[in-house]
Write a protein that holds these residues in place. Structure first.
Motif, PDB file in Angstrom:
ATOM      1  N   LYS A   6       1.599 -14.802  -1.681  1.00 40.40           N
ATOM      2  CA  LYS A   6       2.145 -13.822  -0.773  1.00 40.40           C
ATOM      3  C   LYS A   6       2.880 -12.431  -1.252  1.00 40.40           C
ATOM      4  CE  LYS A   6       5.157 -14.029   3.619  1.00 40.40           C
ATOM      5  NZ  LYS A   6       5.768 -14.667   4.214  1.00 40.40           N
ATOM      6  N   THR A   7       3.393 -11.473  -1.362  1.00 37.90           N
ATOM      7  CA  THR A   7       3.842 -10.801  -1.272  1.00 37.90           C
ATOM      8  C   THR A   7       4.438  -9.657  -0.480  1.00 37.90           C
ATOM      9  OG1 THR A   7       3.899  -8.650  -3.275  1.00 37.90           O
ATOM     10  CG2 THR A   7       2.392  -9.240  -1.769  1.00 37.90           C
ATOM     11  N   THR A   8       5.522  -9.103  -1.281  1.00 29.92           N
ATOM     12  CA  THR A   8       6.357  -8.384   0.144  1.00 29.92           C
ATOM     13  C   THR A   8       6.383  -6.856  -0.358  1.00 29.92           C
ATOM     14  OG1 THR A   8       8.271  -9.821   0.944  1.00 29.92           O
ATOM     15  CG2 THR A   8       8.805  -8.078   1.276  1.00 29.92           C
ATOM     16  N   VAL A   9       5.890  -6.329  -0.061  1.00 32.96           N
ATOM     17  CA  VAL A   9       5.627  -4.625  -0.026  1.00 32.96           C
ATOM     18  C   VAL A   9       6.582  -3.857  -0.315  1.00 32.96           C
ATOM     19  CG1 VAL A   9       4.481  -2.680   0.191  1.00 32.96           C
ATOM     20  CG2 VAL A   9       3.154  -4.765   0.074  1.00 32.96           C
ATOM     21  N   TYR A  10       7.654  -2.798  -0.900  1.00 31.10           N
ATOM     22  CA  TYR A  10       8.673  -2.030  -0.782  1.00 31.10           C
ATOM     23  C   TYR A  10       8.250  -0.710  -0.734  1.00 31.10           C
ATOM     24  CZ  TYR A  10      11.890  -6.483  -1.296  1.00 31.10           C
ATOM     25  OH  TYR A  10      13.119  -7.404  -0.812  1.00 31.10           O
ATOM     26  N   ASN A  22      -5.755  -8.400  -1.395  1.00 35.15           N
ATOM     27  CA  ASN A  22      -6.136  -7.091  -0.634  1.00 35.15           C
ATOM     28  C   ASN A  22      -5.941  -5.879  -1.016  1.00 35.15           C
ATOM     29  OD1 ASN A  22      -8.606  -8.848   0.610  1.00 35.15           O
ATOM     30  ND2 ASN A  22      -7.960  -8.801   2.174  1.00 35.15           N
ATOM     31  N   LEU A  23      -4.076  -6.914  -1.900  1.00 33.34           N
ATOM     32  CA  LEU A  23      -3.653  -5.772  -1.453  1.00 33.34           C
ATOM     33  C   LEU A  23      -3.658  -4.548  -3.309  1.00 33.34           C
ATOM     34  CD1 LEU A  23      -0.707  -3.620  -1.199  1.00 33.34           C
ATOM     35  CD2 LEU A  23       0.471  -5.769  -1.838  1.00 33.34           C
ATOM     36  N   GLU A  24      -3.740  -6.191  -3.990  1.00 32.56           N
ATOM     37  CA  GLU A  24      -4.169  -5.643  -5.685  1.00 32.56           C
ATOM     38  C   GLU A  24      -5.873  -4.954  -5.507  1.00 32.56           C
ATOM     39  OE1 GLU A  24      -3.273  -8.721  -8.259  1.00 32.56           O
ATOM     40  OE2 GLU A  24      -4.041  -9.902  -7.190  1.00 32.56           O
ATOM     41  N   VAL A  25      -6.578  -5.014  -4.884  1.00 34.53           N
ATOM     42  CA  VAL A  25      -8.205  -3.885  -5.054  1.00 34.53           C
ATOM     43  C   VAL A  25      -7.410  -2.482  -4.115  1.00 34.53           C
ATOM     44  CG1 VAL A  25     -10.177  -3.750  -3.795  1.00 34.53           C
ATOM     45  CG2 VAL A  25      -8.768  -6.067  -4.931  1.00 34.53           C
ATOM     46  N   TRP A  26      -6.697  -2.695  -3.183  1.00 36.21           N
ATOM     47  CA  TRP A  26      -6.341  -1.416  -2.453  1.00 36.21           C
ATOM     48  C   TRP A  26      -5.776  -0.800  -4.520  1.00 36.21           C
ATOM     49  CZ3 TRP A  26      -1.328   0.008  -1.797  1.00 36.21           C
ATOM     50  CH2 TRP A  26      -1.101   1.579  -0.738  1.00 36.21           C
ATOM     51  N   ASP A  31      -4.166  -7.298   5.708  1.00 41.05           N
ATOM     52  CA  ASP A  31      -4.786  -8.679   5.775  1.00 41.05           C
ATOM     53  C   ASP A  31      -3.315  -8.620   4.281  1.00 41.05           C
ATOM     54  OD1 ASP A  31      -3.871 -11.004   5.260  1.00 41.05           O
ATOM     55  OD2 ASP A  31      -6.515 -11.470   4.750  1.00 41.05           O
ATOM     56  N   PRO A  32      -3.126  -7.892   3.627  1.00 44.26           N
ATOM     57  CA  PRO A  32      -2.726  -7.224   2.155  1.00 44.26           C
ATOM     58  C   PRO A  32      -2.558  -8.931   1.148  1.00 44.26           C
ATOM     59  CG  PRO A  32      -0.823  -6.906   3.642  1.00 44.26           C
ATOM     60  CD  PRO A  32      -2.103  -6.889   4.387  1.00 44.26           C
TER      61      PRO A  32
END
Length: 628
Positions: A150-154, A615-619, A604-605
């Motif tokens: 789990k990460t937080t996107v700023y 999924n966020l990293e792949v993006w 679903d990041p």
């Protein structure tokens, strides 16, 4: 792009390989050396010289005792007429960064599986796909360090130095986090003087900004956190009067405290960074860090005759942390330190140094750094290129070795340089009585899976790939790349034209041909102001100026002796200041368009893709490819 120097390099590398044979660099743990790209046969071993250490320091506990060198090696180190310099097996990305001022949101917010890369023996994922390095398996800000990722996107939506929606809001936060940019342009940090990153697990993803990307202006970027990934950011520090003390104004630096284990940063990856216009060091990694990789970056134009208390300075890259990989970088237009290496364990491969006034790389003795007491140097240096420029000294080795620590092992082969002839050890200048005894025939330090190009291919690769957003370079990086290709440019004093008036001080005492006052960074060993103009600009005697002939310090008070008597002797009502001429400059601060675009993240990041990345990293990986 065709570059005149490549014809020269091809000739030089042919001569070197004719003398010493092509060098192969083995992977640690491999039974036999891997062949570098473009080389079909392993090299012939040179005869061992008396007094040298074991020529095969391969750390593999069961190395192949017979490397079976070919008795007649192919003298051509690059038989493939069209080698692919891109170590990434994925298809070549579209180089168009889409500079439309209002680009569409990311067209594929739900990316497919990540790239198909070979599995690592340890089963871990490199934070940049298909890449090796020290610290490379950091999760950074992905959140994969948690049992449930789990990460937080700023979202950075403001170019302000601080406040809501700014980069500082992301760097100041804690926990796994990713800074993405919905705005392009310059973040002016001059008033802050320094942006500190102190909290662990962060990814700064400059590739997410719309064209032309993000530039950080006017501050030192200081990192004291663990598990950091920084990509596609430009850091241009500069010489504003406001900001950090000039004698300590680095561009980007990793630091900590040797007596505090909670302040010893590790697992740091800098990829496609552009750093320029530092007054002290331009890029520094101190001995309090460890496991650091600097990849595909540009370190350029350390300011020479500027506000530093030593006068002429202009230093490029200094690396002191144990376990460092420096690969694929361009270090251009510096007096020295390109790089300066004071770490006991480093791999320095496929870098280009251009127009250093002194040498390229220096191996400073470990004995100069008490943090490395009791350690032995293991250094691997291969596939690098040093190019002379208008300011270069004629004595131009790639590497100067000053080490004297018994038991050291140094592999320095297949490097190219100009204006320096040492047929016994090409492009290497032994500068201590024991330096030559440290030479070994195989890398004493290696990373399994690390891919290294022959030196003959390094220049093309670096010119095409180095720096922030190489498919979308700003005018500073574009100019630097063109200057390397065309052998132009110079070491610069200042960012822009004019005169810098620094330092200034209240007069504490004066005489017929002297003036004194309290200034920052006063040191009797430094002579920064000799030859410069001192002006009385307020109070009694205002409007007079003289040349400084000598200086001395007592505490923080400097005394300046001048070349002729004052017409009116200043007193305590007066103020003086030094003139710093800026005729030789970098052309000023470039304009950066302030474009915006709304980013659509994967639905679903935090979900894990088939590749093991979120999924966020792949993006983020796809966004990086779009600007590389």
């Amino acid at each position: 792009m065709k570059h005149p120097i490549r014809v020269f390099i091809a000739g030089v590398v042919g001569l070197i390989f004719a003398l010493v044979g092509p060098g192969a660099i083995p992977s640690a743990g491999a039974a036999k050396p891997d062949k570098p790209p473009g080389q079909e046969k392993p090299p012939k071993e040179k005869p061992e010289k008396p007094g040298k250490p074991d020529p095969d320091p391969d750390p593999d506990p069961t190395p192949d005792p017979d490397p079976d060198p070919d008795p007649t090696p192919d003298p051509d180190p690059d038989p493939d007429p069209t080698p692919d310099p891109d170590p990434d097996p994925d298809p070549t990305p579209d180089p168009d960064p889409d500079p439309d001022p209002t680009p569409d949101p990311d067209p594929d917010p739900d990316p497919g599986p990540g790239p198909d890369c070979p599995d690592r023996p340890d089963g871990k994922l490199p934070i940049i796909p298909c890449t090796e390095g020290f610290g490379i398996t950091t999760p950074a800000g992905s959140g994969r360090n948690l049992s449930t990722p789990k990460t937080t996107v700023y979202r950075v939506t403001s170019l302000n130095a601080s406040g809501s929606g700014t980069l500082k809001a992301c760097t100041d936060a804690s926990g796994p986090r990713v800074c993405v940019f919905e705005v392009s342009g310059v973040i002016d940090l001059t008033e802050l003087g320094m942006l500190s990153i102190n909290n662990d697990y962060i990814t700064i993803a400059g590739q997410t900004a719309p064209s032309p990307g993000i530039t950080l202006r006017g501050a030192s970027i200081r990192i004291e956190a663990n598990d950091v990934l920084m990509q596609h950011i430009r850091i241009r520090t500069g010489d504003a009067l406001q900001g950090r003390t000039p004698g300590d104004r680095d561009g980007l630096y990793v630091i900590g405290k040797s007596d505090d284990p909670n302040r010893q940063p590790y697992n740091l990856v800098f990829d496609h960074i552009s750093v320029s216009w530092g007054i002290d060091e331009t890029f520094t990694v101190k001995d309090t860090g460890r496991d650091v990789s600097i990849l595909n970056s540009i370190v350029s134009e350390g300011l020479w005759y500027n506000m530093h208390p030593k006068g002429g300075h202009s230093k490029g890259l200094m690396i002191s942390a144990p376990n460092m990989l420096v690969q694929g970088n361009l270090i251009a237009h510096h007096d020295d330190r390109a790089p300066l290496e004071t770490t006991p364990s480093a791999i320095v491969v496929n870098n280009v140094t251009y127009n250093t006034r002194q040498v390229g790389m220096r191996l400073s003795p470990l004995s100069n750094n008490s943090a490395h007491d009791g350690k032995v140097r293991t250094t691997t240096v291969a596939g690098n290129v040093r190019l002379n420029g208008p300011d270069s000294d004629r004595d131009s080795p790639w590497l100067v070795i000053s080490e004297s620590r018994s038991g050291s092992k140094i592999y320095a082969e297949d490097n190219l340089c100009e204006g320096f002839d040492n047929p016994d050890w090409p492009c290497v200048k032994p500068d201590s009585s024991s330096a030559e005894s440290f030479r070994v025939s195989s890398p004493p330090l290696w990373l399994e899976g690390l891919k290294v190009l022959p030196a003959s291919q390094t220049l093309d690769y670096v010119l095409d790939n180095a720096g922030a957003r190489p498919g979308d370079r700003d005018e500073v990086d574009s100019r630097i790349i063109d200057e390397v290709a065309n052998r132009t440019g110079t070491i610069v004093n200042c960012v822009e034209q004019g005169t810098i008036l620094y330092p200034s001080a209240q007069v504490s005492s004066a005489g017929s041909s002297r003036v004194a006052g309290e200034i920052p960074d006063c040191d009797s060993s430094k002579t920064a102001y000799v030859g410069r103009t001192v002006e009385i600009y307020e109070g009694k005697g205002a409007g007079q100026d003289r040349k400084v002939t000598s200086q001395s310090c007592s505490g923080d008070t400097v005394t300046l002796n001048v070349n002729s008597n004052w017409g009116t002797v200043p007193d305590s009502s007066s103020r003086f200041r030094i003139h710093i001429p800026c005729d030789i400059n970098a052309g000023g601060w470039p304009d950066m368009a302030e474009n915006t675009r709304k980013l659509t993240l994967p639905s679903d990041p935090n979900g894990i893709s088939e590749s093991g990345y979120t999924n966020l990293e792949v993006w983020l990986h796809q966004m990086a490819k779009a600007v590389e």
